[in-house]
Design an enzyme around this catalytic site. Structure first.
Site, mmCIF file in Angstrom:
data_model
loop_
_atom_site.group_PDB
_atom_site.id
_atom_site.type_symbol
_atom_site.label_atom_id
_atom_site.label_comp_id
_atom_site.label_asym_id
_atom_site.label_seq_id
_atom_site.Cartn_x
_atom_site.Cartn_y
_atom_site.Cartn_z
ATOM 1 N N HIS A 1 46.993 37.071 24.079
ATOM 2 C CA HIS A 1 46.413 38.541 25.041
ATOM 3 C C HIS A 1 47.303 39.857 23.965
ATOM 4 C CE1 HIS A 1 44.611 36.170 27.626
ATOM 5 N NE2 HIS A 1 43.772 36.864 27.515
ATOM 6 N N HIS A 2 46.459 40.642 24.817
ATOM 7 C CA HIS A 2 46.827 42.094 24.530
ATOM 8 C C HIS A 2 48.019 42.728 25.544
ATOM 9 C CE1 HIS A 2 44.720 43.777 28.364
ATOM 10 N NE2 HIS A 2 43.899 42.533 28.412
ATOM 11 N N GLY B 1 36.301 49.575 39.371
ATOM 12 C CA GLY B 1 37.806 49.498 37.912
ATOM 13 C C GLY B 1 37.035 49.841 36.762
ATOM 14 N N LYS C 1 48.294 43.675 29.651
ATOM 15 C CA LYS C 1 47.777 42.846 30.482
ATOM 16 C C LYS C 1 49.362 42.306 31.414
ATOM 17 C CE LYS C 1 45.877 37.962 31.302
ATOM 18 N NZ LYS C 1 45.058 38.733 31.973
ATOM 19 N N ASN D 1 36.615 33.802 32.712
ATOM 20 C CA ASN D 1 36.366 34.574 32.171
ATOM 21 C C ASN D 1 35.123 34.529 31.499
ATOM 22 O OD1 ASN D 1 36.092 34.417 29.226
ATOM 23 N ND2 ASN D 1 38.742 33.993 28.908
ATOM 24 N N LYS E 1 39.253 48.521 30.964
ATOM 25 C CA LYS E 1 38.613 48.753 30.123
ATOM 26 C C LYS E 1 37.781 47.420 30.056
ATOM 27 C CE LYS E 1 43.259 46.446 28.869
ATOM 28 N NZ LYS E 1 43.999 47.559 29.592
ATOM 29 N N MET E 2 37.193 46.946 31.285
ATOM 30 C CA MET E 2 36.242 46.331 31.626
ATOM 31 C C MET E 2 35.261 46.964 32.236
ATOM 32 S SD MET E 2 36.234 42.666 29.633
ATOM 33 C CE MET E 2 34.829 42.557 31.437
ATOM 34 N N GLY F 1 44.487 33.944 33.754
ATOM 35 C CA GLY F 1 43.457 33.153 34.337
ATOM 36 C C GLY F 1 43.168 32.195 33.830
ATOM 37 N N GLY G 1 35.798 39.613 37.692
ATOM 38 C CA GLY G 1 36.601 38.777 37.051
ATOM 39 C C GLY G 1 38.013 38.950 37.016
HETATM 40 N N1 LIG Z 1 37.064 37.032 33.852
HETATM 41 C C1 LIG Z 1 36.905 37.765 32.828
HETATM 42 O O1 LIG Z 1 36.200 37.560 31.968
HETATM 43 C C2 LIG Z 1 38.135 39.273 32.407
HETATM 44 C C3 LIG Z 1 39.158 39.536 33.364
HETATM 45 N N2 LIG Z 1 39.740 40.287 32.952
HETATM 46 C C4 LIG Z 1 40.664 40.350 34.269
HETATM 47 O O2 LIG Z 1 39.666 42.023 35.037
HETATM 48 C C5 LIG Z 1 41.512 42.635 36.106
HETATM 49 C C6 LIG Z 1 40.882 43.882 34.588
HETATM 50 O O3 LIG Z 1 41.287 44.128 33.041
HETATM 51 P P1 LIG Z 1 41.524 45.293 32.689
HETATM 52 O O4 LIG Z 1 39.969 45.847 32.157
HETATM 53 O O5 LIG Z 1 41.813 45.122 30.941
HETATM 54 O O6 LIG Z 1 42.290 46.168 33.427
HETATM 55 P P2 LIG Z 1 42.847 48.002 33.294
HETATM 56 O O7 LIG Z 1 43.684 48.254 34.031
HETATM 57 O O8 LIG Z 1 41.734 48.692 31.629
HETATM 58 O O9 LIG Z 1 41.466 48.170 34.369
HETATM 59 C C7 LIG Z 1 41.855 48.428 36.027
HETATM 60 C C8 LIG Z 1 41.320 49.389 36.157
HETATM 61 O O10 LIG Z 1 41.193 49.240 38.165
HETATM 62 C C9 LIG Z 1 41.535 50.332 38.377
HETATM 63 N N3 LIG Z 1 41.863 50.038 39.713
HETATM 64 C C10 LIG Z 1 43.568 49.315 40.867
HETATM 65 N N4 LIG Z 1 43.475 49.439 42.069
HETATM 66 C C11 LIG Z 1 41.604 49.959 41.975
HETATM 67 C C12 LIG Z 1 41.046 49.938 43.091
HETATM 68 N N5 LIG Z 1 41.317 50.066 44.383
HETATM 69 N N6 LIG Z 1 39.707 50.420 43.574
HETATM 70 C C13 LIG Z 1 39.206 50.668 41.636
HETATM 71 N N7 LIG Z 1 40.071 50.616 40.792
HETATM 72 C C14 LIG Z 1 41.219 50.367 40.750
HETATM 73 C C15 LIG Z 1 42.572 50.503 37.141
HETATM 74 O O11 LIG Z 1 42.533 51.937 37.677
HETATM 75 P P3 LIG Z 1 44.670 52.389 37.072
HETATM 76 O O12 LIG Z 1 45.133 51.622 35.862
HETATM 77 O O13 LIG Z 1 44.695 54.049 37.502
HETATM 78 O O14 LIG Z 1 45.320 51.639 38.133
HETATM 79 C C16 LIG Z 1 41.726 50.438 36.309
HETATM 80 O O15 LIG Z 1 41.377 51.462 35.799
HETATM 81 C C17 LIG Z 1 42.373 42.105 34.764
HETATM 82 O O16 LIG Z 1 43.102 40.827 36.316
HETATM 83 C C18 LIG Z 1 42.022 41.036 33.869
HETATM 84 O O17 LIG Z 1 42.619 39.692 33.624
HETATM 85 C C19 LIG Z 1 39.675 40.982 31.366
HETATM 86 C C20 LIG Z 1 39.093 40.499 30.978
HETATM 87 C C21 LIG Z 1 37.932 39.898 30.860
HETATM 88 O O1 LIG Z 2 43.443 40.658 31.105
HETATM 89 C C1 LIG Z 2 42.721 40.339 29.837
HETATM 90 O O2 LIG Z 2 41.917 40.886 29.383
HETATM 91 C C2 LIG Z 2 41.793 39.162 30.427
HETATM 92 N N1 LIG Z 2 41.899 38.840 31.878
HETATM 93 C C3 LIG Z 2 40.914 36.900 31.373
HETATM 94 C C4 LIG Z 2 42.522 36.141 31.952
HETATM 95 O O3 LIG Z 2 43.170 36.624 32.241
HETATM 96 O O4 LIG Z 2 42.179 35.472 32.226
HETATM 97 C C5 LIG Z 2 39.925 36.586 30.927
HETATM 98 C C6 LIG Z 2 40.140 37.518 29.410
HETATM 99 O O5 LIG Z 2 41.721 36.306 29.325
HETATM 100 C C7 LIG Z 2 40.824 38.700 29.139
#
Ligand SMILES: NC(=O)C1=CN([C@@H]2O[C@H](COP(=O)(O)OP(=O)(O)OC[C@H]3O[C@@H](n4cnc5c(N)ncnc54)[C@H](OP(=O)(O)O)[C@@H]3O)[C@@H](O)[C@H]2O)C=CC1
Ligand SMILES: O=C(O)C1=N[C@H](C(=O)O)C[C@H](O)C1
Length: 255
Positions: A141-142, A16, A145, A113, A20-21, A151, A84
Site C-alpha cells: 500500500h501507499h 471523511g 495508510k 475492499n 482520499k476515498m 483490512g 469502507g
Molecule cells: N473498503 C475499501 O474498499 C477501502 C477502504 N479504505 C479504508 O478507508 C479508510 C480511509 O482511507 P483514506 O480515504 O485513504 O484515508 P484519509 O486519511 O485520506 O481520509 C480519512 C478522512 O476522514 C477524516 N476524518 C477523521 N475523523 C473523522 C470524523 N470523526 N468524521 C469525519 N471525518 C473524519 C480525516 O480527516 P483528518 O485527516 O483531518 O483526520 C480524513 O479527511 C481507511 O480505514 C482505509 O483503510 C481505503 C480504501 C478502500
Molecule cells: O487504506 C487503503 O488505501 C486501503 N484500505 C483497505 C484495506 O485496508 O484493505 C482497502 C484497500 O486495500 C485500500
C-alpha cells in the site's frame, strides 16, 4: 409507505469527505442520477449535519478510531450505512449487530475492499486454500495508510485459514528457528501476512500458494481509487433493501 427510490434520488451523506476515498465517493455520488449528495462531512464537522440534511444513507471512509462512533450515531438516527473504513474486529461486528437488533429494517454494509478484483481475489483464495500445503499473503500500500495489515489482507487470511481448518490442514510448514523480529510477517489465524508500504503504490495484494512442484499466485492491483467506486455505488443502492449487517460485497455480486 414504501420509499420509491426510482422516483426520487436516494439522499446520501459522506463521512471523511475530504479524505482520499471520501472525496472520490462524493464525486461518484454527485455524478449518479439516482443518488443525491446531501452532506459532505469531515473531521471536526457535526454529525447532526446528516440528520439536518435528511440523509437516508451514509458512506464512511474515515479512521478505525472514529468509525464506531459515527455508526452508532447513524444507526440511532435510522440512517443506512455503507462502510469502507477498516478495523472491524469480531467484537465490533457483535456490537453493531446489537445496535441493529433494535433497529428493524435498517441496513449496514461493511466491506474491507470495494474493488471487484479484490473481492474476487478473496473468493479465489478461499477456493484454492485447501489444495496447497503453504500459503502467505503480501499486501502492498501507499505509505500514508494507518493500519497494517490491511483490512483486505486480514479478511483474506481469515477466509484461507477457515478453509484450511475445514479441510483439516495443519499450519504451513516453516523451519524458521532464528528470526529477526517481524521478518516472517504477522500471523493472522495461522496465516503469515506481510505488509509493504511504498510511495507510488495505491492498494495491492498477492496471495502465494505452494505445494510440491508448483505454486499459484493470485494478485490484484488497484492503481486508481476509482476502482473502488462501482462497488461503493452498488452498496449504496442496495443497502436500503438489506436489513441487518452485511459483511463483504460477495452476496451483491452473486458470489
Ligand atoms: N473498503 C475499501 O474498499 C477501502 C477502504 N479504505 C479504508 O478507508 C479508510 C480511509 O482511507 P483514506 O480515504 O485513504 O484515508 P484519509 O486519511 O485520506 O481520509 C480519512 C478522512 O476522514 C477524516 N476524518 C477523521 N475523523 C473523522 C470524523 N470523526 N468524521 C469525519 N471525518 C473524519 C480525516 O480527516 P483528518 O485527516 O483531518 O483526520 C480524513 O479527511 C481507511 O480505514 C482505509 O483503510 C481505503 C480504501 C478502500
Ligand atoms: O487504506 C487503503 O488505501 C486501503 N484500505 C483497505 C484495506 O485496508 O484493505 C482497502 C484497500 O486495500 C485500500
Amino acid at each position: 409507505m414504501t420509499r420509491d427510490y426510482a422516483a426520487e434520488p436516494l439522499r446520501v451523506g459522506v463521512l471523511g469527505a475530504k479524505g482520499k476515498m471520501g472525496a472520490e465517493v462524493c464525486n461518484a455520488v454527485e455524478h449518479a442520477d439516482d443518488l443525491s449528495l446531501v452532506a459532505a462531512i469531515d473531521a471536526g464537522d457535526a454529525l447532526e449535519t446528516l440528520t439536518d440534511a435528511g440523509a437516508e444513507a451514509v458512506v464512511d471512509f474515515t479512521h478505525p478510531d472514529v468509525v464506531m462512533g459515527n455508526l452508532e450515531f447513524a444507526v440511532n438516527c435510522g440512517i443506512h450505512c455503507v462502510v469502507g473504513t477498516t478495523g472491524f474486529t469480531e467484537e465490533r461486528l457483535a456490537t453493531l449487530r446489537g445496535w441493529l437488533d433494535v433497529s428493524p429494517g435498517l441496513g449496514v454494509l461493511i466491506a474491507p475492499n470495494f474493488a471487484i478484483g479484490a473481492v474476487l481475489t478473496m473468493k479465489f483464495s478461499e477456493l484454492a486454500a485447501k489444495y496447497y500445503e503453504s500459503v502467505e499473503v503480501i499486501e502492498l500500500h501507499h505509505p500514508r495508510k494507518a493500519d497494517a495489515p490491511s483490512g483486505t489482507a486480514a479478511r483474506t487470511a481469515q477466509l484461507i485459514a477457515a478453509a484450511r481448518a475445514e479441510a483439516g490442514l495443519p499450519a504451513s510448514p516453516d523451519a524458521t528457528s532464528q528470526e529477526l523480529d517481524g521478518a516472517r510477517g504477522a500471523l493472522v489465524d495461522d496465516v503469515r501476512v506481510h505488509s509493504i508500504r511504498l510511495s507510488g503504490l495505491i492498494a495491492h495484494q498477492e496471495v502465494l500458494f505452494g505445494t510440491e512442484g508448483e505454486t499459484l499466485s493470485i494478485r490484484h492491483d488497484s492503481m486508481d481509487r476509482k476502482s473502488f467506486m462501482p462497488g461503493v455505488l452498488l452498496a449504496v443502492r442496495s443497502v436500503p433493501t438489506l436489513p441487518g449487517l452485511t459483511v463483504g460485497l460477495d452476496s451483491l455480486l452473486g458470489l
